[in-house]
Design a protein around this motif. Structure first.
Motif, PDB file in Angstrom:
ATOM      1  N   LEU A   1      50.241  15.887 -10.677  1.00 35.55           N
ATOM      2  CA  LEU A   1      50.273  17.319 -10.352  1.00 35.55           C
ATOM      3  C   LEU A   1      51.680  17.812 -10.044  1.00 35.55           C
ATOM      4  O   LEU A   1      52.413  17.213  -9.256  1.00 35.55           O
ATOM      5  N   ARG A   2      52.029  18.918 -10.662  1.00 32.71           N
ATOM      6  CA  ARG A   2      53.295  19.583 -10.396  1.00 32.71           C
ATOM      7  C   ARG A   2      52.961  20.998  -9.932  1.00 32.71           C
ATOM      8  O   ARG A   2      52.382  21.772 -10.677  1.00 32.71           O
ATOM      9  N   ILE A   3      53.343  21.328  -8.730  1.00 34.47           N
ATOM     10  CA  ILE A   3      52.960  22.596  -8.093  1.00 34.47           C
ATOM     11  C   ILE A   3      51.425  22.682  -8.121  1.00 34.47           C
ATOM     12  O   ILE A   3      50.819  23.486  -8.841  1.00 34.47           O
ATOM     13  N   ALA A   4      50.804  21.829  -7.342  1.00 33.18           N
ATOM     14  CA  ALA A   4      49.339  21.646  -7.380  1.00 33.18           C
ATOM     15  C   ALA A   4      48.580  22.904  -6.978  1.00 33.18           C
ATOM     16  O   ALA A   4      48.954  23.613  -6.050  1.00 33.18           O
ATOM     17  N   HIS A   5      47.523  23.202  -7.734  1.00 34.75           N
ATOM     18  CA  HIS A   5      46.594  24.305  -7.435  1.00 34.75           C
ATOM     19  C   HIS A   5      45.157  23.779  -7.543  1.00 34.75           C
ATOM     20  O   HIS A   5      44.865  22.921  -8.389  1.00 34.75           O
ATOM     21  N   LEU A   6      44.308  24.338  -6.692  1.00 32.43           N
ATOM     22  CA  LEU A   6      42.886  23.995  -6.730  1.00 32.43           C
ATOM     23  C   LEU A   6      42.128  25.113  -7.420  1.00 32.43           C
ATOM     24  O   LEU A   6      42.254  26.280  -7.057  1.00 32.43           O
ATOM     25  N   THR A   7      41.396  24.773  -8.478  1.00 30.06           N
ATOM     26  CA  THR A   7      40.593  25.748  -9.224  1.00 30.06           C
ATOM     27  C   THR A   7      39.144  25.296  -9.229  1.00 30.06           C
ATOM     28  O   THR A   7      38.803  24.188  -8.761  1.00 30.06           O
ATOM     29  N   ASP A   8      38.275  26.135  -9.772  1.00 32.22           N
ATOM     30  CA  ASP A   8      36.859  25.766  -9.863  1.00 32.22           C
ATOM     31  C   ASP A   8      36.668  24.535 -10.733  1.00 32.22           C
ATOM     32  O   ASP A   8      35.677  23.794 -10.577  1.00 32.22           O
ATOM     33  N   GLY A   9      37.626  24.316 -11.652  1.00 28.73           N
ATOM     34  CA  GLY A   9      37.493  23.171 -12.558  1.00 28.73           C
ATOM     35  C   GLY A   9      38.187  21.936 -12.041  1.00 28.73           C
ATOM     36  O   GLY A   9      38.202  20.906 -12.714  1.00 28.73           O
ATOM     37  N   GLY A  10      38.813  21.982 -10.902  1.00 30.57           N
ATOM     38  CA  GLY A  10      39.519  20.832 -10.350  1.00 30.57           C
ATOM     39  C   GLY A  10      40.977  21.168 -10.072  1.00 30.57           C
ATOM     40  O   GLY A  10      41.415  22.324 -10.134  1.00 30.57           O
ATOM     41  N   TYR A  11      41.767  20.117  -9.814  1.00 30.10           N
ATOM     42  CA  TYR A  11      43.181  20.317  -9.511  1.00 30.10           C
ATOM     43  C   TYR A  11      43.985  20.439 -10.812  1.00 30.10           C
ATOM     44  O   TYR A  11      43.796  19.654 -11.746  1.00 30.10           O
ATOM     45  N   LYS A  12      44.889  21.431 -10.777  1.00 33.04           N
ATOM     46  CA  LYS A  12      45.706  21.673 -11.983  1.00 33.04           C
ATOM     47  C   LYS A  12      47.162  21.914 -11.574  1.00 33.04           C
ATOM     48  O   LYS A  12      47.446  22.363 -10.451  1.00 33.04           O
ATOM     49  N   CYS A  13      48.051  21.648 -12.536  1.00 35.12           N
ATOM     50  CA  CYS A  13      49.461  22.024 -12.348  1.00 35.12           C
ATOM     51  C   CYS A  13      49.563  23.545 -12.385  1.00 35.12           C
ATOM     52  O   CYS A  13      48.736  24.226 -13.015  1.00 35.12           O
ATOM     53  N   GLY A  14      50.599  24.071 -11.744  1.00 36.51           N
ATOM     54  CA  GLY A  14      50.764  25.523 -11.730  1.00 36.51           C
ATOM     55  C   GLY A  14      50.828  26.109 -13.118  1.00 36.51           C
ATOM     56  O   GLY A  14      50.266  27.180 -13.387  1.00 36.51           O
ATOM     57  N   CYS A  15      51.509  25.431 -14.048  1.00 32.87           N
ATOM     58  CA  CYS A  15      51.643  25.974 -15.403  1.00 32.87           C
ATOM     59  C   CYS A  15      50.381  25.774 -16.232  1.00 32.87           C
ATOM     60  O   CYS A  15      50.264  26.337 -17.329  1.00 32.87           O
ATOM     61  N   CYS A  16      49.452  24.960 -15.752  1.00 29.29           N
ATOM     62  CA  CYS A  16      48.216  24.723 -16.504  1.00 29.29           C
ATOM     63  C   CYS A  16      47.104  25.689 -16.102  1.00 29.29           C
ATOM     64  O   CYS A  16      46.026  25.695 -16.715  1.00 29.29           O
ATOM     65  N   VAL A  17      47.378  26.477 -15.067  1.00 28.75           N
ATOM     66  CA  VAL A  17      46.381  27.457 -14.636  1.00 28.75           C
ATOM     67  C   VAL A  17      46.349  28.612 -15.620  1.00 28.75           C
ATOM     68  O   VAL A  17      47.408  29.163 -15.983  1.00 28.75           O
ATOM     69  N   VAL A  18      45.164  28.993 -16.065  1.00 27.14           N
ATOM     70  CA  VAL A  18      45.013  30.088 -17.031  1.00 27.14           C
ATOM     71  C   VAL A  18      45.129  31.413 -16.302  1.00 27.14           C
ATOM     72  O   VAL A  18      44.646  31.567 -15.167  1.00 27.14           O
ATOM     73  N   THR A  19      45.734  32.375 -16.928  1.00 24.50           N
ATOM     74  CA  THR A  19      45.881  33.694 -16.328  1.00 24.50           C
ATOM     75  C   THR A  19      44.513  34.279 -15.992  1.00 24.50           C
ATOM     76  O   THR A  19      43.599  34.271 -16.817  1.00 24.50           O
ATOM     77  N   GLY A  20      44.395  34.767 -14.751  1.00 21.92           N
ATOM     78  CA  GLY A  20      43.127  35.348 -14.303  1.00 21.92           C
ATOM     79  C   GLY A  20      42.203  34.341 -13.652  1.00 21.92           C
ATOM     80  O   GLY A  20      41.158  34.708 -13.085  1.00 21.92           O
ATOM     81  N   GLU A  21      42.545  33.072 -13.754  1.00 24.98           N
ATOM     82  CA  GLU A  21      41.700  32.020 -13.167  1.00 24.98           C
ATOM     83  C   GLU A  21      41.885  32.004 -11.651  1.00 24.98           C
ATOM     84  O   GLU A  21      43.001  32.182 -11.139  1.00 24.98           O
TER      85      GLU A  21
END
Length: 388
Positions: A46-66
């Motif tokens: 993880l780089r710039i970790a974010h928690l989403t409904d689908g699991g942990y994602k890198c900041g750049c892997c987060v989809v716009t609006g997610e």
């Protein structure tokens, strides 16, 4: 092409950099650690970790609006993971926390490929950078020791062949120890005692040709009488030529004569020598209102004035000619210049010129009626006879 530092650390998600490459890990992760520290999209740490409904994602892997929230604890945990240097296979022994890897590569790693700054398109490791840029690169800047110009190392030898400050040896092997290339031609032409030159009197008839410069003075001392005889013979020939060439002149085709008659002005014609005297034809038009034109021969300052007898005495004849032989007409004017005539030529002071000539009134009609204007031009012949 040298890989960017980011390419060594991060995975790519399209055009963007995503998570850290898992190959950097010193030890594998447990399933729990993978769920908490590995991106579900790019499969990188993880780089710039974010928690989403689908699991942990890198900041750049987060989809716009997610819907995504920063996961600070996960970020801190990834920075403490033990990793090795991307150049461990090249014997780099460093390992440490992931958060320290960027600093290691930026400031320490001797195996990091660095691109040569001189444009040779060669990459070397940081440990070899100094050796390459200072001693190996063909395009490294190299200062000429003679003129201080900076050129690429690959062309320094070619530069030496053109550098004007390079010391060279005299091709005649004279005693001159050091000659710069810029002075070589002057040395050979004017200084070198072994350069072959001609006797200064060769053009007057001396037969000595192409001897070493160091022998010229001795030749001149030995041949003084011969040289004097040569010069005397040339002077005798020149005197005879002058005596037999005391008459001559020029033929001047004066173009655009109608325009000159209309606009007016002074127009200089050809210069010519008779004997040692220098002359020039001149016309002066008074313009349309007065309809008057004057033709002159003026004496100019010449190279041989000091050798002439003054005042000048002679006869000058002007002739205006028709250009068509079958309609040959002419107007002739002759002037004598005598020693007692106050208008006679005298020795020219400064650069002023003395003139003699004639004027035609009602010029356009007169020249036309005599059929002297042909194709908008007239012919003027000036003939000078010098009295000896």
């Amino acid at each position: 092409m040298v890989a960017k530092m980011d390419d060594l650390i991060y995975l790519k998600n399209g055009p963007d950099y995503a998570g850290y490459n898992q190959s950097l890990l010193v030890c594998g992760l447990s399933d729990v650690e993978r769920n908490l520290l590995i991106c579900v999209v790019c499969d990188g740490i993880l780089r710039i970790a974010h928690l989403t409904d689908g699991g942990y994602k890198c900041g750049c892997c987060v989809v716009t609006g997610e819907d995504a929230k920063p996961a600070e604890a996960n970020r801190r945990a990834t920075q403490l993971l033990k990793v090795k240097c991307p150049f461990s296979e090249q014997d780099c022994a460093w390992f440490g926390n992931l958060g320290e890897l960027q600093e290691h590569l930026s400031a320490e790693c001797s195996h990091l490929p660095v691109e040569c700054p001189y444009g040779c398109n060669i990459s070397v490791s940081r440990s070899e950078y100094h050796l390459h840029t200072q001693y190996e690169c063909n395009l490294r800047p190299t200062k000429c020791p003679y003129c201080n110009q900076v050129v690429a190392c690959s062309v320094i030898n070619e530069h030496y062949t053109k550098c004007l400050q390079v010391p060279v040896s005299c091709p005649n092997s004279c005693s001159e120890a050091v000659i710069t290339q810029s002075k070589l031609i002057n040395h050979l032409d004017n200084e070198c005692p072994l350069s072959h030159i001609s006797c200064p009197y060769l053009k007057y008839g001396c037969t000595a040709d192409k001897m070493p410069r160091k022998d010229i003075q001795e030749h001149e001392r030995e041949c003084v009488q011969d040289h004097l005889r040569i010069i005397c013979r040339r002077l005798d020939k020149l005197d005879d030529a002058i005596k037999t060439n005391q008459s001559g002149g020029t033929l001047w085709r004066i173009e655009l004569i109608k325009e000159k008659l209309t606009t007016g002005g002074t127009f200089a014609g050809p210069q010519f020598y008779v004997g040692l005297c220098k002359f020039q034809c001149v016309i002066i038009s008074q313009g349309k209102q007065t309809n008057r034109i004057s033709f002159y021969v003026r004496m100019l300052r010449g190279d041989m004035d000091e050798s002439l007898v003054w005042p000048f005495k002679g006869k000058i004849t002007f002739t205006l000619l028709s250009k068509k032989p079958n309609e040959r007409k002419s107007l002739k004017y002759t002037f004598l210049s005598e020693i007692n005539n106050p208008n006679s030529f005298t020795h020219l002071a400064e650069d002023n010129a003395c003139c003699v000539g004639f004027t035609i009134n009602n010029a356009h009609q007169h020249l036309t009626s005599e059929k002297l204007i042909q194709e908008n031009s007239i012919l003027l012949r000036a003939f000078v006879e010098i009295f000896i």
